[in-house]
Write an enzyme that holds these catalytic residues in place. Structure first.
Site, PDB file in Angstrom:
ATOM      1  N   MET A  36      80.004  51.298  43.380  1.00 34.56           N
ATOM      2  CA  MET A  36      81.154  50.503  43.844  1.00 34.56           C
ATOM      3  C   MET A  36      82.356  51.429  43.845  1.00 34.56           C
ATOM      4  O   MET A  36      83.297  51.261  43.056  1.00 34.56           O
ATOM      5  CB  MET A  36      81.346  49.298  42.924  1.00 34.56           C
ATOM      6  CG  MET A  36      80.274  48.251  43.075  1.00 34.56           C
ATOM      7  SD  MET A  36      80.184  47.111  41.675  1.00 34.56           S
ATOM      8  CE  MET A  36      79.069  48.017  40.605  1.00 34.56           C
ATOM      9  N   GLY A  54      82.761  43.769  40.530  1.00 40.58           N
ATOM     10  CA  GLY A  54      83.816  44.259  39.650  1.00 40.58           C
ATOM     11  C   GLY A  54      83.652  43.826  38.204  1.00 40.58           C
ATOM     12  O   GLY A  54      84.134  44.507  37.293  1.00 40.58           O
ATOM     13  N   PHE A  55      82.910  42.719  37.981  1.00 35.27           N
ATOM     14  CA  PHE A  55      82.783  42.208  36.609  1.00 35.27           C
ATOM     15  C   PHE A  55      81.433  41.542  36.408  1.00 35.27           C
ATOM     16  O   PHE A  55      80.834  41.027  37.358  1.00 35.27           O
ATOM     17  CB  PHE A  55      83.900  41.199  36.331  1.00 35.27           C
ATOM     18  CG  PHE A  55      85.271  41.753  36.582  1.00 35.27           C
ATOM     19  CD1 PHE A  55      85.902  41.572  37.809  1.00 35.27           C
ATOM     20  CD2 PHE A  55      85.898  42.519  35.617  1.00 35.27           C
ATOM     21  CE1 PHE A  55      87.147  42.118  38.064  1.00 35.27           C
ATOM     22  CE2 PHE A  55      87.145  43.081  35.848  1.00 35.27           C
ATOM     23  CZ  PHE A  55      87.775  42.883  37.078  1.00 35.27           C
ATOM     24  N   GLY A  56      80.978  41.522  35.159  1.00 33.60           N
ATOM     25  CA  GLY A  56      79.769  40.806  34.817  1.00 33.60           C
ATOM     26  C   GLY A  56      80.093  39.369  34.444  1.00 33.60           C
ATOM     27  O   GLY A  56      81.261  38.969  34.444  1.00 33.60           O
ATOM     28  N   ASP A  94      72.278  40.601  43.124  1.00 34.58           N
ATOM     29  CA  ASP A  94      73.097  41.070  42.007  1.00 34.58           C
ATOM     30  C   ASP A  94      74.324  40.199  41.787  1.00 34.58           C
ATOM     31  O   ASP A  94      75.172  40.085  42.669  1.00 34.58           O
ATOM     32  CB  ASP A  94      73.543  42.510  42.316  1.00 34.58           C
ATOM     33  CG  ASP A  94      74.295  43.166  41.169  1.00 34.58           C
ATOM     34  OD1 ASP A  94      74.864  44.248  41.387  1.00 34.58           O
ATOM     35  OD2 ASP A  94      74.293  42.604  40.054  1.00 34.58           O
ATOM     36  N   GLY A  95      74.391  39.612  40.568  1.00 32.95           N
ATOM     37  CA  GLY A  95      75.609  38.901  40.216  1.00 32.95           C
ATOM     38  C   GLY A  95      75.376  37.450  39.846  1.00 32.95           C
ATOM     39  O   GLY A  95      74.957  36.636  40.662  1.00 32.95           O
ATOM     40  N   GLY A  96      75.589  37.134  38.553  1.00 35.02           N
ATOM     41  CA  GLY A  96      75.509  35.750  38.105  1.00 35.02           C
ATOM     42  C   GLY A  96      74.120  35.145  38.191  1.00 35.02           C
ATOM     43  O   GLY A  96      73.972  33.934  38.310  1.00 35.02           O
ATOM     44  N   GLY A 121      72.738  40.922  34.164  1.00 37.19           N
ATOM     45  CA  GLY A 121      73.467  41.550  33.074  1.00 37.19           C
ATOM     46  C   GLY A 121      73.631  40.588  31.924  1.00 37.19           C
ATOM     47  O   GLY A 121      72.928  40.670  30.897  1.00 37.19           O
ATOM     48  N   ASP A 171      75.976  50.081  36.961  1.00 38.24           N
ATOM     49  CA  ASP A 171      77.147  49.773  37.788  1.00 38.24           C
ATOM     50  C   ASP A 171      78.217  50.839  37.671  1.00 38.24           C
ATOM     51  O   ASP A 171      78.776  51.036  36.593  1.00 38.24           O
ATOM     52  CB  ASP A 171      77.719  48.413  37.386  1.00 38.24           C
ATOM     53  CG  ASP A 171      76.802  47.277  37.779  1.00 38.24           C
ATOM     54  OD1 ASP A 171      76.432  46.479  36.895  1.00 38.24           O
ATOM     55  OD2 ASP A 171      76.435  47.207  38.961  1.00 38.24           O
ATOM     56  N   HIS A 194      69.639  48.794  36.019  1.00 34.82           N
ATOM     57  CA  HIS A 194      70.724  48.735  36.991  1.00 34.82           C
ATOM     58  C   HIS A 194      72.000  49.291  36.361  1.00 34.82           C
ATOM     59  O   HIS A 194      72.416  48.833  35.295  1.00 34.82           O
ATOM     60  CB  HIS A 194      70.944  47.287  37.435  1.00 34.82           C
ATOM     61  CG  HIS A 194      71.928  47.106  38.538  1.00 34.82           C
ATOM     62  ND1 HIS A 194      71.615  47.316  39.875  1.00 34.82           N
ATOM     63  CD2 HIS A 194      73.226  46.731  38.521  1.00 34.82           C
ATOM     64  CE1 HIS A 194      72.683  47.075  40.612  1.00 34.82           C
ATOM     65  NE2 HIS A 194      73.677  46.714  39.813  1.00 34.82           N
ATOM     66  N   MET A 223      81.845  51.954  38.835  1.00 34.67           N
ATOM     67  CA  MET A 223      83.080  51.391  39.408  1.00 34.67           C
ATOM     68  C   MET A 223      84.214  52.405  39.279  1.00 34.67           C
ATOM     69  O   MET A 223      84.359  53.026  38.238  1.00 34.67           O
ATOM     70  CB  MET A 223      83.443  50.095  38.686  1.00 34.67           C
ATOM     71  CG  MET A 223      82.346  49.037  38.740  1.00 34.67           C
ATOM     72  SD  MET A 223      82.815  47.543  37.862  1.00 34.67           S
ATOM     73  CE  MET A 223      81.308  46.589  37.975  1.00 34.67           C
ATOM     74  N   SER A 275      71.291  44.783  34.094  1.00 36.24           N
ATOM     75  CA  SER A 275      72.505  45.555  34.357  1.00 36.24           C
ATOM     76  C   SER A 275      73.138  45.931  33.024  1.00 36.24           C
ATOM     77  O   SER A 275      73.523  45.053  32.248  1.00 36.24           O
ATOM     78  CB  SER A 275      73.499  44.731  35.168  1.00 36.24           C
ATOM     79  OG  SER A 275      74.796  45.287  35.037  1.00 36.24           O
ATOM     80  N   MET A 327      75.153  40.971  47.187  1.00 35.66           N
ATOM     81  CA  MET A 327      76.008  40.598  46.066  1.00 35.66           C
ATOM     82  C   MET A 327      76.142  39.070  46.029  1.00 35.66           C
ATOM     83  O   MET A 327      76.530  38.457  47.037  1.00 35.66           O
ATOM     84  CB  MET A 327      77.395  41.222  46.185  1.00 35.66           C
ATOM     85  CG  MET A 327      77.423  42.717  46.016  1.00 35.66           C
ATOM     86  SD  MET A 327      76.704  43.273  44.445  1.00 35.66           S
ATOM     87  CE  MET A 327      77.707  42.409  43.240  1.00 35.66           C
ATOM     88  N   HIS A 352      74.322  51.568  41.319  1.00 35.53           N
ATOM     89  CA  HIS A 352      75.065  50.742  42.283  1.00 35.53           C
ATOM     90  C   HIS A 352      76.481  51.299  42.359  1.00 35.53           C
ATOM     91  O   HIS A 352      77.283  51.092  41.454  1.00 35.53           O
ATOM     92  CB  HIS A 352      75.042  49.293  41.780  1.00 35.53           C
ATOM     93  CG  HIS A 352      75.874  48.336  42.562  1.00 35.53           C
ATOM     94  ND1 HIS A 352      76.179  47.073  42.094  1.00 35.53           N
ATOM     95  CD2 HIS A 352      76.494  48.443  43.766  1.00 35.53           C
ATOM     96  CE1 HIS A 352      76.948  46.454  42.992  1.00 35.53           C
ATOM     97  NE2 HIS A 352      77.154  47.266  43.994  1.00 35.53           N
TER      98      HIS A 352
END
Ligand code: DX5
Ligand code: ZN
Length: 229
Positions: free
Chosen positions: A72, A146-148, A179-181, A201, A39, A37, A41, A12, A141, A70
């Site tokens: 958002m 909203g945040f990496g 996606d995410g963490g 990311g 993002d 990827h 937003m 990401s 998700m 992606h």
């Protein structure tokens, strides 16, 4: 679209150095990343503001890898043509943001992109039952968007298992993206739960060399796939 057992890494760029975006993506590609990827937003659907079609257009010239956009954003229908024109190959929209989700997914396909649907941590898989036969991929998700660099939410694992089970039972062909963490120490468990496309990311661009980081993630993921068999 689906090749069972194929695991792909999708770095990401949200965590990349935007002043050196082309090089950073190239380094991740040298480490084995096969999808980028992106993002998007809008500051409304999520409490953050990132990039639009112009950056996708520039990125298109810097890499041949598929661009996985992606969205958002609240009014996805209005922007899908511009992202497709800018070079997006995959476009995903949030179930929570699309009143006419069926129409929006067909709109993506009509513009020549692969269509993906995204669910937030609080949204159950059941909300997707009517569109699983028209999407190319489902994005689960594992953080609130909203945040990496947020912490992975383990409740996303059972959703991936549910999706894999539904796919088999209904004879469908969508792929499962997470996606995410997504950190190095949990990637094996995530792959065993059914994830095939791994967005990362911070784990790729956060610190150290993106090439080495990508190689480590892919190695751990591929080894987990072999254990799964
Ligand atoms: C968050 C984004 C993610 C994020 C992933 O809303 O959709 O793609 O950038 O980054 P990490 O892996 O750092 O959580
Ligand atoms: Zn994302």
């Amino acid at each position: 679209m689906r090749d069972p057992g194929l695991i792909e890494l999708a770095p990401s760029i949200l965590s990349a150095d935007f002043a050196h975006l082309g090089e950073q993506v190239q380094q991740a590609a040298e480490g084995g990343a096969t999808v980028v990827h992106v993002d998007i937003m809008d500051g409304h659907f999520v409490p953050n503001l990132t990039i639009g079609p112009p950056v996708v257009k520039s990125l298109r010239k810097a890499t041949d890898l598929p661009l996985d956009c992606h969205l958002m954003i609240e009014n996805a229908d209005d922007f899908i043509p511009a992202f497709a024109e800018a070079g997006a190959n995959w476009i995903s929209v949030h179930q929570e943001a699309c009143i006419h989700l069926d129409r929006t997914l067909h709109h993506i396909r009509d513009h020549g992109a692969l269509a993906g649907v995204v669910i937030n941590p609080a949204t159950p898989v059941a909300m997707l039952s009517e569109v699983l036969d028209i999407v190319d991929y489902v994005l689960v998700m594992s953080v609130n968007p909203g945040f990496g660099a947020q912490k992975f939410l383990p409740n996303s694992l059972h959703k991936m298992r549910q999706l894999a089970e539904i796919r088999t039972r209904r004879g469908l062909s969508f792929r499962i993206e997470v996606d995410g963490g997504v950190p190095l120490d949990t990637v094996a468990e995530i792959v065993r739960a059914g994830a095939e496309i791994l967005v990362a990311g911070n784990a790729v661009f956060g610190k150290g060399d993106p090439k080495t980081n990508a190689e480590k993630l892919l190695k751990a993921a591929t080894e987990a796939t072999l254990q799964k068999v």
